[in-house]
Design an enzyme around this catalytic site. Structure first.
Site, mmCIF file in Angstrom:
data_model
loop_
_atom_site.group_PDB
_atom_site.id
_atom_site.type_symbol
_atom_site.label_atom_id
_atom_site.label_comp_id
_atom_site.label_asym_id
_atom_site.label_seq_id
_atom_site.Cartn_x
_atom_site.Cartn_y
_atom_site.Cartn_z
ATOM 1 N N CYS A 124 -62.972 -49.092 48.860
ATOM 2 C CA CYS A 124 -63.684 -48.376 47.801
ATOM 3 C C CYS A 124 -64.890 -47.611 48.347
ATOM 4 O O CYS A 124 -65.432 -47.954 49.389
ATOM 5 C CB CYS A 124 -64.196 -49.362 46.764
ATOM 6 S SG CYS A 124 -62.990 -50.556 46.221
ATOM 7 N N ARG B 8 -61.592 -43.148 53.041
ATOM 8 C CA ARG B 8 -61.649 -44.607 53.083
ATOM 9 C C ARG B 8 -60.414 -45.235 52.430
ATOM 10 O O ARG B 8 -60.140 -46.408 52.639
ATOM 11 C CB ARG B 8 -62.912 -45.098 52.358
ATOM 12 C CG ARG B 8 -64.188 -44.656 53.032
ATOM 13 C CD ARG B 8 -65.380 -44.912 52.151
ATOM 14 N NE ARG B 8 -65.670 -46.321 51.999
ATOM 15 C CZ ARG B 8 -66.482 -47.008 52.789
ATOM 16 N NH1 ARG B 8 -67.083 -46.412 53.788
ATOM 17 N NH2 ARG B 8 -66.716 -48.281 52.582
ATOM 18 N N TRP C 246 -60.064 -48.946 45.566
ATOM 19 C CA TRP C 246 -58.854 -49.397 46.274
ATOM 20 C C TRP C 246 -58.532 -50.764 45.687
ATOM 21 O O TRP C 246 -59.285 -51.723 45.875
ATOM 22 C CB TRP C 246 -59.146 -49.479 47.768
ATOM 23 C CG TRP C 246 -57.944 -49.718 48.613
ATOM 24 C CD1 TRP C 246 -57.039 -48.796 49.042
ATOM 25 C CD2 TRP C 246 -57.517 -50.977 49.168
ATOM 26 N NE1 TRP C 246 -56.072 -49.406 49.817
ATOM 27 C CE2 TRP C 246 -56.343 -50.741 49.915
ATOM 28 C CE3 TRP C 246 -58.012 -52.280 49.114
ATOM 29 C CZ2 TRP C 246 -55.656 -51.741 50.595
ATOM 30 C CZ3 TRP C 246 -57.335 -53.284 49.785
ATOM 31 C CH2 TRP C 246 -56.167 -53.011 50.520
ATOM 32 N N ASN D 88 -68.022 -52.381 45.412
ATOM 33 C CA ASN D 88 -67.085 -52.503 46.549
ATOM 34 C C ASN D 88 -67.069 -53.959 46.967
ATOM 35 O O ASN D 88 -68.123 -54.592 46.982
ATOM 36 C CB ASN D 88 -67.577 -51.716 47.769
ATOM 37 C CG ASN D 88 -67.511 -50.232 47.563
ATOM 38 O OD1 ASN D 88 -67.037 -49.764 46.538
ATOM 39 N ND2 ASN D 88 -68.010 -49.500 48.534
ATOM 40 N N GLY D 89 -65.908 -54.446 47.392
ATOM 41 C CA GLY D 89 -65.850 -55.814 47.899
ATOM 42 C C GLY D 89 -65.104 -56.727 46.946
ATOM 43 O O GLY D 89 -64.390 -56.256 46.049
ATOM 44 N N GLU E 168 -48.861 -50.263 69.503
ATOM 45 C CA GLU E 168 -49.694 -49.251 68.854
ATOM 46 C C GLU E 168 -48.839 -48.078 68.376
ATOM 47 O O GLU E 168 -49.043 -47.546 67.284
ATOM 48 C CB GLU E 168 -50.794 -48.803 69.834
ATOM 49 C CG GLU E 168 -51.712 -47.689 69.345
ATOM 50 C CD GLU E 168 -52.477 -48.000 68.079
ATOM 51 O OE1 GLU E 168 -52.482 -49.155 67.616
ATOM 52 O OE2 GLU E 168 -53.057 -47.055 67.512
ATOM 53 N N LYS F 181 -48.549 -46.869 64.511
ATOM 54 C CA LYS F 181 -48.839 -45.484 64.070
ATOM 55 C C LYS F 181 -47.676 -44.943 63.249
ATOM 56 O O LYS F 181 -47.860 -44.370 62.189
ATOM 57 C CB LYS F 181 -49.083 -44.547 65.254
ATOM 58 C CG LYS F 181 -50.371 -44.687 66.010
ATOM 59 C CD LYS F 181 -51.602 -44.221 65.283
ATOM 60 C CE LYS F 181 -52.199 -45.339 64.486
ATOM 61 N NZ LYS F 181 -53.157 -46.190 65.111
ATOM 62 N N GLU G 288 -47.362 -46.696 59.779
ATOM 63 C CA GLU G 288 -48.418 -46.513 58.769
ATOM 64 C C GLU G 288 -48.459 -45.106 58.190
ATOM 65 O O GLU G 288 -48.822 -44.940 57.030
ATOM 66 C CB GLU G 288 -49.787 -47.003 59.240
ATOM 67 C CG GLU G 288 -50.492 -46.240 60.306
ATOM 68 C CD GLU G 288 -51.852 -46.873 60.659
ATOM 69 O OE1 GLU G 288 -52.271 -46.720 61.799
ATOM 70 O OE2 GLU G 288 -52.504 -47.503 59.798
ATOM 71 N N HIS H 158 -33.366 -61.373 73.960
ATOM 72 C CA HIS H 158 -33.615 -62.645 73.269
ATOM 73 C C HIS H 158 -33.560 -62.473 71.752
ATOM 74 O O HIS H 158 -34.027 -63.338 71.016
ATOM 75 C CB HIS H 158 -34.970 -63.215 73.700
ATOM 76 C CG HIS H 158 -35.034 -63.494 75.171
ATOM 77 N ND1 HIS H 158 -34.301 -64.501 75.765
ATOM 78 C CD2 HIS H 158 -35.702 -62.871 76.177
ATOM 79 C CE1 HIS H 158 -34.538 -64.494 77.072
ATOM 80 N NE2 HIS H 158 -35.374 -63.514 77.343
ATOM 81 N N LYS I 165 -59.342 -47.076 55.058
ATOM 82 C CA LYS I 165 -59.872 -46.817 56.390
ATOM 83 C C LYS I 165 -60.634 -48.027 56.934
ATOM 84 O O LYS I 165 -60.348 -48.504 58.012
ATOM 85 C CB LYS I 165 -60.779 -45.585 56.360
ATOM 86 C CG LYS I 165 -61.367 -45.220 57.720
ATOM 87 C CD LYS I 165 -60.280 -44.867 58.721
ATOM 88 C CE LYS I 165 -60.799 -44.643 60.114
ATOM 89 N NZ LYS I 165 -59.715 -44.625 61.104
HETATM 90 O O1 M6R Z 1 -62.483 -50.562 61.892
HETATM 91 P P1 M6R Z 1 -61.597 -51.506 62.648
HETATM 92 O O2 M6R Z 1 -61.308 -51.027 64.034
HETATM 93 O O3 M6R Z 1 -62.116 -52.910 62.664
HETATM 94 O O4 M6R Z 1 -60.234 -51.523 61.852
HETATM 95 C C1 M6R Z 1 -59.206 -52.405 62.201
HETATM 96 C C2 M6R Z 1 -57.911 -52.017 61.530
HETATM 97 O O5 M6R Z 1 -58.044 -52.093 60.149
HETATM 98 C C3 M6R Z 1 -57.471 -50.593 61.917
HETATM 99 O O6 M6R Z 1 -57.380 -50.442 63.291
HETATM 100 C C4 M6R Z 1 -56.117 -50.267 61.281
HETATM 101 O O7 M6R Z 1 -55.125 -51.065 61.854
HETATM 102 C C5 M6R Z 1 -55.791 -48.780 61.444
HETATM 103 N N1 M6R Z 1 -55.357 -48.222 60.198
HETATM 104 C C6 M6R Z 1 -54.738 -48.518 62.443
HETATM 105 O O8 M6R Z 1 -54.426 -47.174 62.556
#
Ligand code: M6R
Length: 612
Positions: free
Chosen positions: A2, A27, A73, A97-98, A485, A489, A492, A508, A607
């Site tokens: 949020c 965000r 959010w 927020n939170g 990674e 990517k 997501e 395996h 974010k």
């Molecule tokens: O701000 P942070 O690096 O702590 O965030 C960690 C993850 O939430 C962040 O890397 C998330 O996995 C990304 N969306 C990946 O692209």
């Protein structure tokens, strides 16, 4: 997660609030709302984008000099108009927020006292609590302090009271919030990018701070639960963020901009060593030398992409320094009973520095007796940076795309510096090897520039990927985390199901998934494991799997039927994982473009994940 924007100023603040929300869109959110206080509260909410809220505001000629606005959010309650913020109770409007962890007990109590709830959110309990407290004290500031004393969880809030339009009360506890001091008014927001339009002068609130803002100023009282409330002064900081840093410029998406910024931001992150002949522990803080000399093992705590950076670092740290290194997913670590090795350096890695799980895992590690911590972070004012003894700031600049790209490669650059520093202090590196690594780092920005040049070939592959439902990513050694990674990517932002395996694991189990419809992406640099990897790739081909191989110029892998190869210009030795990340980011980006997804704001994601 949020976003909050608040303003009390001379003139109509609606455009400022809406522009602030627009800048916080990155965000992640699924509904938005705004409330004005013109002596009476007026509210607009929508499950659409901020642009729709702006249209509603225009249509209704929304105008006022005090207001709060929010992007939500969803956590408690579906994304819907009735759950969107601001929430109103009597004469009070609140954005939040939170997560309020004790909301159920509070809701029960408030219902027993006669309050009717109009949403499914945890936030609404805050609004009602303040209304109750306002019956006992006429002062909103005091009512907010009393109310937050009853809240458990992490939150940032902004509150307006109908009868007092000249002020807003805000509060921070576990979620970021800052004040902006402008020429025509005072503002509050979740991050500085929302307020650059009106000011560069920022005051970062600390845990437990409650602040009252009015047109000409503000005051802050720290009311940490269990502590004595006292007025506090917080430093006014001139934000160094530029407007270009938070604007897209000529690019189609922030993610594209951020991928292409990598040569520059990696160079910025390494700046202190690029012009030096040796590496100094002071890069990590004044106490670093003593702490590093005392370090016998390393524990890395992080989430998502930052966790993958930690996994690469484990290979580097153990190989180069000989120190044992453990890497833990922060959300798991915080709830288990780990064995404690003495003289461990705990390293928290986070782009935002506000990830709730990472912060909680760090606090937990400290509570277990770990004495020394280091934060590797991209945001100077973040909670992580304040919470660790030592710190290294990556210089990626604001990362707006939800999918982390430049933060990752700059984290890796920082972790290589850590590796070299620890190796030096532990007598595991010679002057020659130090000089060689500095030379390799000097070359890294150019090598990254070369890696970006494979974009046209990657784009051609992306056209074939966009029809796929699943993909497998394979890597070995320090490139296994890069496979993880790459898969993260792709899933997501393109929503294609992708899994990553250490290639030796294939037989395996995951080999059962391989058929002609399963593209298999392999990271195949010319390192000591190349021949082993090639055998694994044969196993895929023998089952009809189509291979997409990212190799180095001299990787000795040939194109053939069902084997497609893109070569990076050179092999970068220990720095190779940094270079091999680039084509995988480009692949995810171009597949997402083909599929027409919202690249910068993928569905369901936020974010910075400031809630558990
Ligand atoms: O701000 P942070 O690096 O702590 O965030 C960690 C993850 O939430 C962040 O890397 C998330 O996995 C990304 N969306 C990946 O692209």
């Amino acid at each position: 997660m949020c976003g909050i924007v608040g303003a009390v100023a001379k003139g109509n603040i609606v455009p400022t609030l809406l522009e602030g929300l627009r800048r916080l869109e990155y965000r992640g959110y699924d509904s938005a709302g705004i409330a004005l206080n013109n002596g009476a509260l007026h509210r607009l909410r929508t499950t659409g984008r901020v642009a729709e809220l702006s249209k509603l505001a225009d249509d209704q000629k929304f105008s006022g000099e005090a207001g709060i606005a929010h992007t939500r959010w969803a956590t408690h309650g579906a994304p819907s108009e009735r759950n969107a913020h601001p929430h109103i109770s009597g004469e009070v409007a609140v954005v939040h927020n939170g997560i309020i962890e004790n909301h159920e007990a509070l809701r029960q109590r408030l219902q027993n006292e006669g309050f009717t709830f109009t949403s499914d959110t945890d936030t609404e309990v805050i609004a009602h609590l303040i209304t109750i407290n306002l019956k006992e004290t006429p002062d909103l500031f005091e009512a907010v302090c009393r109310s937050v004393a009853e809240l458990q969880g992490a939150y940032a809030i902004a509150v307006m009271e109908e009868a007092r339009p000249e002020r807003i009360v805000v509060c921070r506890n576990g979620a970021p919030l800052l004040l902006g001091l402008g020429e025509y008014g005072t503002y509050a927001a979740s991050d500085a990018s929302a307020l650059l339009q009106v000011t560069r002068r920022m005051v970062y609130l600390e845990e437990g701070d409650v602040a009252e803002i009015h047109r000409d100023g503000y005051r802050i009282v720290n009311c940490l639960p269990g502590g004595v409330a006292r007025e506090v002064a917080r430093t006014v900081q001139e934000s160094e963020l530029t407007n270009e840093a938070v604007e897209m410029g000529p690019y189609a998406h922030f993610m594209q901009k951020e991928i292409f910024e990598q040569p520059g931001v990696v160079a910025n992150t390494l700046e202190m060593v690029l012009n030096a002949h040796s590496i100094s522990p002071r890069l990590f803080g004044n106490e670093a030398e003593n702490i590093f000399k005392d370090t016998r093992s390393i524990l890395i705590l992080a989430c998502g992409t930052s966790y993958h950076a930690g996994l690469v670092a484990r290979y580097w740290l153990e190989t180069v320094t000989g120190l044992p290194c453990n890497v833990e997913i922060a959300s798991e670590y915080r709830y288990r009973n780990p064995a404690i090795a003495p003289h461990t350096l705990v390293v928290g890695i986070s782009q935002s520095g506000e990830t709730a799980d990472t912060l909680a895992a760090l606090s937990y590690a400290k509570s277990l007796g770990h004495r020394h911590s280091l934060g590797i972070c991209n945001v100077a004012e973040s909670a992580l940076v304040r919470q660790t003894d030592l710190r290294f700031l990556t210089r990626a600049g604001p990362e707006i795309g939800v999918a982390s790209t430049k933060a990752f490669t700059t984290q890796l650059a920082a972790l290589m510096l850590l590796t070299m520093t620890l190796a030096k202090l532990n007598g595991r590196s010679s002057d020659k090897s130090e000089r060689e690594m500095i030379t390799a780092m000097r070359h890294l920005p150019v090598a990254l520039q070369h890696a970006l040049q494979v974009e046209p070939q990657v784009k051609a592959w992306a056209e074939r990927f966009s029809e796929k439902k699943h993909a497998l990513f394979l890597g070995r050694g320090m490139h296994y985390p890069i496979a993880l990674e790459g898969a993260l990517k792709l899933k997501e932002i393109s929503y294609i199901h992708a899994e990553a395996y250490a290639a030796g694991e294939l037989k395996h189990g995951p080999l059962a998934l391989v058929d002609k419809d399963m593209p298999v992406v392999a990271i195949a640099p010319n390192d000591a494991l190349l021949e082993k990897l090639k055998s694994n790739l044969q196993e895929v081909r023998a089952r009809g799997g189509e291979l997409y191989v990212f190799a180095d110029a001299d990787s000795r892998i040939q194109e053939s039927e069902g084997v497609h190869v893109i070569r990076l210009a050179e092999h970068a030795g220990l720095l190779s994982p940094i270079l091999h990340t680039i084509p995988l980011q480009l692949l995810a980006y171009h597949v997402a473009l083909q599929k027409g997804t919202d690249v910068d704001k993928p569905r369901n994601l936020a974010k910075s994940v400031t809630v558990e």
